[in-house]
Design a protein around this motif. Structure first.
Motif, PDB file in Angstrom:
ATOM      1  N   VAL A  84      35.075 -27.883   1.542  1.00  0.00           N
ATOM      2  CA  VAL A  84      34.055 -28.035   2.655  1.00  0.00           C
ATOM      3  C   VAL A  84      35.073 -28.305   3.890  1.00  0.00           C
ATOM      4  CG1 VAL A  84      32.250 -29.368   3.958  1.00  0.00           C
ATOM      5  CG2 VAL A  84      32.117 -28.655   1.651  1.00  0.00           C
ATOM      6  N   ALA A  85      35.935 -29.204   3.764  1.00  0.00           N
ATOM      7  CA  ALA A  85      36.864 -29.801   4.603  1.00  0.00           C
ATOM      8  C   ALA A  85      37.682 -28.452   5.244  1.00  0.00           C
ATOM      9  CB  ALA A  85      37.810 -30.843   4.119  1.00  0.00           C
ATOM     10  N   LYS A  86      38.241 -27.552   4.449  1.00  0.00           N
ATOM     11  CA  LYS A  86      38.744 -26.546   4.555  1.00  0.00           C
ATOM     12  C   LYS A  86      37.934 -25.299   5.564  1.00  0.00           C
ATOM     13  CE  LYS A  86      41.847 -23.014   2.707  1.00  0.00           C
ATOM     14  NZ  LYS A  86      42.426 -22.798   1.220  1.00  0.00           N
ATOM     15  N   ALA A  87      36.896 -25.157   4.928  1.00  0.00           N
ATOM     16  CA  ALA A  87      35.841 -24.235   5.368  1.00  0.00           C
ATOM     17  C   ALA A  87      35.319 -24.551   6.904  1.00  0.00           C
ATOM     18  CB  ALA A  87      34.818 -23.868   4.687  1.00  0.00           C
ATOM     19  N   THR A  88      35.232 -25.796   7.173  1.00  0.00           N
ATOM     20  CA  THR A  88      34.558 -26.270   8.324  1.00  0.00           C
ATOM     21  C   THR A  88      35.601 -26.581   9.299  1.00  0.00           C
ATOM     22  OG1 THR A  88      34.346 -28.504   7.605  1.00  0.00           O
ATOM     23  CG2 THR A  88      32.662 -27.066   7.149  1.00  0.00           C
ATOM     24  N   GLY A  89      36.808 -26.833   8.808  1.00  0.00           N
ATOM     25  CA  GLY A  89      37.737 -27.377   9.735  1.00  0.00           C
ATOM     26  C   GLY A  89      37.545 -29.028  10.066  1.00  0.00           C
ATOM     27  N   ILE A  90      36.574 -29.589   9.312  1.00  0.00           N
ATOM     28  CA  ILE A  90      36.431 -30.964   9.913  1.00  0.00           C
ATOM     29  C   ILE A  90      37.089 -32.134   8.727  1.00  0.00           C
ATOM     30  CG2 ILE A  90      34.559 -32.707  10.051  1.00  0.00           C
ATOM     31  CD1 ILE A  90      32.779 -30.545  10.909  1.00  0.00           C
ATOM     32  N   GLY A  91      38.080 -32.674   9.202  1.00  0.00           N
ATOM     33  CA  GLY A  91      38.832 -33.538   8.111  1.00  0.00           C
ATOM     34  C   GLY A  91      37.818 -34.897   7.826  1.00  0.00           C
ATOM     35  N   PHE A  92      37.687 -35.057   6.582  1.00  0.00           N
ATOM     36  CA  PHE A  92      36.903 -36.474   6.173  1.00  0.00           C
ATOM     37  C   PHE A  92      37.175 -36.895   4.772  1.00  0.00           C
ATOM     38  CE2 PHE A  92      34.493 -32.709   4.682  1.00  0.00           C
ATOM     39  CZ  PHE A  92      33.985 -33.217   3.464  1.00  0.00           C
ATOM     40  N   GLN A 137      36.426 -31.542  -5.658  1.00  0.00           N
ATOM     41  CA  GLN A 137      36.924 -30.478  -5.195  1.00  0.00           C
ATOM     42  C   GLN A 137      36.059 -29.619  -4.256  1.00  0.00           C
ATOM     43  OE1 GLN A 137      37.361 -29.147  -9.232  1.00  0.00           O
ATOM     44  NE2 GLN A 137      39.565 -28.622  -8.841  1.00  0.00           N
ATOM     45  N   ILE A 138      34.860 -29.944  -4.217  1.00  0.00           N
ATOM     46  CA  ILE A 138      33.826 -29.306  -3.240  1.00  0.00           C
ATOM     47  C   ILE A 138      33.874 -29.878  -1.988  1.00  0.00           C
ATOM     48  CG2 ILE A 138      31.431 -29.125  -2.461  1.00  0.00           C
ATOM     49  CD1 ILE A 138      31.727 -27.239  -4.747  1.00  0.00           C
ATOM     50  N   MET A 139      34.175 -31.178  -1.735  1.00  0.00           N
ATOM     51  CA  MET A 139      34.385 -31.775  -0.699  1.00  0.00           C
ATOM     52  C   MET A 139      35.618 -31.417  -0.041  1.00  0.00           C
ATOM     53  SD  MET A 139      31.987 -33.759   0.134  1.00  0.00           S
ATOM     54  CE  MET A 139      30.701 -34.793  -1.020  1.00  0.00           C
ATOM     55  N   ASP A 140      36.915 -31.119  -0.772  1.00  0.00           N
ATOM     56  CA  ASP A 140      38.143 -30.263  -0.159  1.00  0.00           C
ATOM     57  C   ASP A 140      37.848 -28.807   0.485  1.00  0.00           C
ATOM     58  OD1 ASP A 140      39.321 -32.842  -0.979  1.00  0.00           O
ATOM     59  OD2 ASP A 140      40.043 -32.147  -2.729  1.00  0.00           O
ATOM     60  N   LEU A 146      35.037 -19.979  -4.771  1.00  0.00           N
ATOM     61  CA  LEU A 146      34.536 -21.287  -4.643  1.00  0.00           C
ATOM     62  C   LEU A 146      34.663 -21.235  -2.940  1.00  0.00           C
ATOM     63  CD1 LEU A 146      33.427 -24.154  -4.528  1.00  0.00           C
ATOM     64  CD2 LEU A 146      35.575 -24.951  -4.888  1.00  0.00           C
ATOM     65  N   GLN A 147      35.786 -20.787  -2.387  1.00  0.00           N
ATOM     66  CA  GLN A 147      36.049 -20.995  -0.965  1.00  0.00           C
ATOM     67  C   GLN A 147      34.872 -20.121  -0.330  1.00  0.00           C
ATOM     68  OE1 GLN A 147      38.463 -23.258  -0.049  1.00  0.00           O
ATOM     69  NE2 GLN A 147      37.098 -23.248   1.652  1.00  0.00           N
ATOM     70  N   GLN A 148      34.742 -18.925  -0.872  1.00  0.00           N
ATOM     71  CA  GLN A 148      33.624 -17.979  -0.213  1.00  0.00           C
ATOM     72  C   GLN A 148      32.334 -18.697  -0.158  1.00  0.00           C
ATOM     73  OE1 GLN A 148      34.657 -14.542  -2.735  1.00  0.00           O
ATOM     74  NE2 GLN A 148      35.786 -13.463  -0.963  1.00  0.00           N
ATOM     75  N   MET A 149      32.147 -19.450  -1.369  1.00  0.00           N
ATOM     76  CA  MET A 149      30.837 -20.084  -1.631  1.00  0.00           C
ATOM     77  C   MET A 149      30.345 -20.991  -0.318  1.00  0.00           C
ATOM     78  SD  MET A 149      30.315 -20.842  -5.480  1.00  0.00           S
ATOM     79  CE  MET A 149      31.346 -19.653  -6.772  1.00  0.00           C
ATOM     80  N   VAL A 150      31.448 -22.045  -0.002  1.00  0.00           N
ATOM     81  CA  VAL A 150      31.460 -22.829   0.882  1.00  0.00           C
ATOM     82  C   VAL A 150      31.296 -22.037   2.499  1.00  0.00           C
ATOM     83  CG1 VAL A 150      32.630 -24.759   2.141  1.00  0.00           C
ATOM     84  CG2 VAL A 150      32.435 -24.490  -0.451  1.00  0.00           C
ATOM     85  N   HIS A 151      32.020 -20.974   2.463  1.00  0.00           N
ATOM     86  CA  HIS A 151      32.399 -20.674   3.953  1.00  0.00           C
ATOM     87  C   HIS A 151      30.802 -19.990   4.125  1.00  0.00           C
ATOM     88  CE1 HIS A 151      33.980 -18.556   7.194  1.00  0.00           C
ATOM     89  NE2 HIS A 151      33.594 -17.453   6.858  1.00  0.00           N
ATOM     90  N   SER A 152      30.156 -19.046   3.305  1.00  0.00           N
ATOM     91  CA  SER A 152      28.922 -18.447   3.316  1.00  0.00           C
ATOM     92  C   SER A 152      27.918 -19.330   3.717  1.00  0.00           C
ATOM     93  CB  SER A 152      28.577 -17.485   2.303  1.00  0.00           C
ATOM     94  OG  SER A 152      28.327 -18.203   1.058  1.00  0.00           O
TER      95      SER A 152
END
Length: 255
Positions: free
Chosen positions: A198-206, A193-196, A240-246
Motif C-alpha cells: 500500500v505504501a508503494k502504490a500510494t506513495g504515502i510512507g507510514f 506485506q500488504i501495508m508495504d 499483489l501490487q496490481q491488486m493494491v493499485h486497482s
C-alpha cells in the motif's frame, strides 16, 4: 428464463460474527434455505455458492486442499459450512446441480467505478485511514507466522468473478463439477506485506499502528487452487501490487 443462481449474498465478517452470531446464522443459513426453497419452487436446478476459507479454521497444514478438515472458528465460518451442507442435502432431494467455491480475502477493483466499501475489510480500512491523514492499523502482531501478522491468500475480485462465471457455465452445460473448490494462490501474503504494498502504490510512507488481535481471525490460511485451475480455468491473473493499485485508484475515484 432463469436457469441458475450464483449465490454471493451473505454476512461475511468473521470478527463481527463472534459478537452477532444470530445475525450471521440468520443471513447465511436461513437466507440460503429460503433461496433454495425459491429455486425449487421455480424449478431452477443450478447453483454456484460462494463459500469461504473460514470453514477450515486454523488448519494444521501450511496449504489447505479440498480434503482438509473443516473446523471453523467463528459463527461466520460455521454458517458458511452449514450453507454447503444445506445445498448438498437439497441436491440429494431435488437433483440440484451445484458447486461451492471456498475463497479467501477478495481485494482490488475490476474498474475504477467499482470499489470495496466494506467497513471491515482490510483495504478500505487502510485507504480510509490514509485519506483522513491517519495511520493504518494492524490487528495482531504475535501470530505464529513469519512476521507475526496474519497470512492469507489475497485474490483479485475480477479473477474471482471469472471463476464463478466459468462454474455457472459448466453447470449450465451439464458438466459435473466437484462439490467444493478452493480459489487460492498456494502462497500467502501477510498483513504487514500488504501495508508495504500500500505504501508503494500510494506513495504515502507510514508505519502501521499495532493493536491486539481480533477474535475469530486464524493465523494462517493459504489454499492450493490446482483443482479449480483444472476445472474452472482458475488463475491468479493479478499480482499483489496490481491488486493494491486497482483498489487505490477506485478509492481515489470515489473521492
Amino acid at each position: 428464463e432463469v436457469t441458475g443462481v450464483i449465490h454471493l449474498a451473505g454476512y461475511k465478517y468473521a470478527g463481527e460474527s463472534v459478537k452477532h452470531p444470530l445475525l450471521a446464522f440468520e443471513q447465511n443459513v436461513t437466507g440460503t434455505a429460503h433461496l433454495l426453497e425459491a429455486m425449487a419452487s421455480s424449478r431452477v436446478h443450478n447453483m454456484v455458492f460462494s463459500s469461504s476459507a473460514a470453514v477450515y479454521g486454523t488448519p494444521d497444514e501450511d496449504v489447505v486442499t479440498e480434503s482438509t478438515g473443516t473446523f471453523p472458528e467463528s459463527p461466520y465460518g460455521q454458517s458458511k459450512l452449514v450453507g454447503e451442507w444445506l445445498i448438498r442435502d437439497q441436491a440429494v432431494a431435488t437433483g440440484l446441480k451445484h458447486t461451492s467455491l471456498r475463497y479467501f480475502n477478495v481485494v482490488g477493483s475490476g474498474s475504477e467505478e467499482l470499489y470495496d466499501a466494506s467497513p471491515h475489510n482490510l483495504f478500505p480500512l487502510v485507504f480510509q485511514a490514509l485519506n483522513a491523514g491517519k495511520t493504518p492499523k494492524i490487528f495482531g502482531t504475535d501470530y505464529d507466522t513469519e512476521d507475526g501478522t496474519c497470512v492469507r491468500d489475497y485474490v483479485h475480485v475480477a479473477d474471482l468473478a471469472l471463476a464463478h462465471v466459468e462454474a455457472a457455465r459448466k453447470l449450465e452445460a451439464g458438466e459435473v463439477l466437484e462439490p467444493v473448490y478452493n480459489l487460492g494462490s498456494g502462497d500467502g501474503v501477510s498483513v504487514r506485506q500488504i501495508m508495504d504494498a500500500v505504501a508503494k502504490a500510494t506513495g504515502i510512507g507510514f508505519t502501521a499502528v499495532e493493536e491486539a488481535r481480533r477474535p475469530g481471525d486464524p493465523a494462517r490460511i493459504v489454499a492450493d487452487g490446482k483443482l479449480a485451475a483444472r476445472d474452472l480455468d482458475w488463475q491468479m491473473r493479478h499480482s499483489l501490487q496490481q491488486m493494491v493499485h486497482s483498489a487505490w485508484k477506485a478509492s481515489a475515484q470515489r473521492g
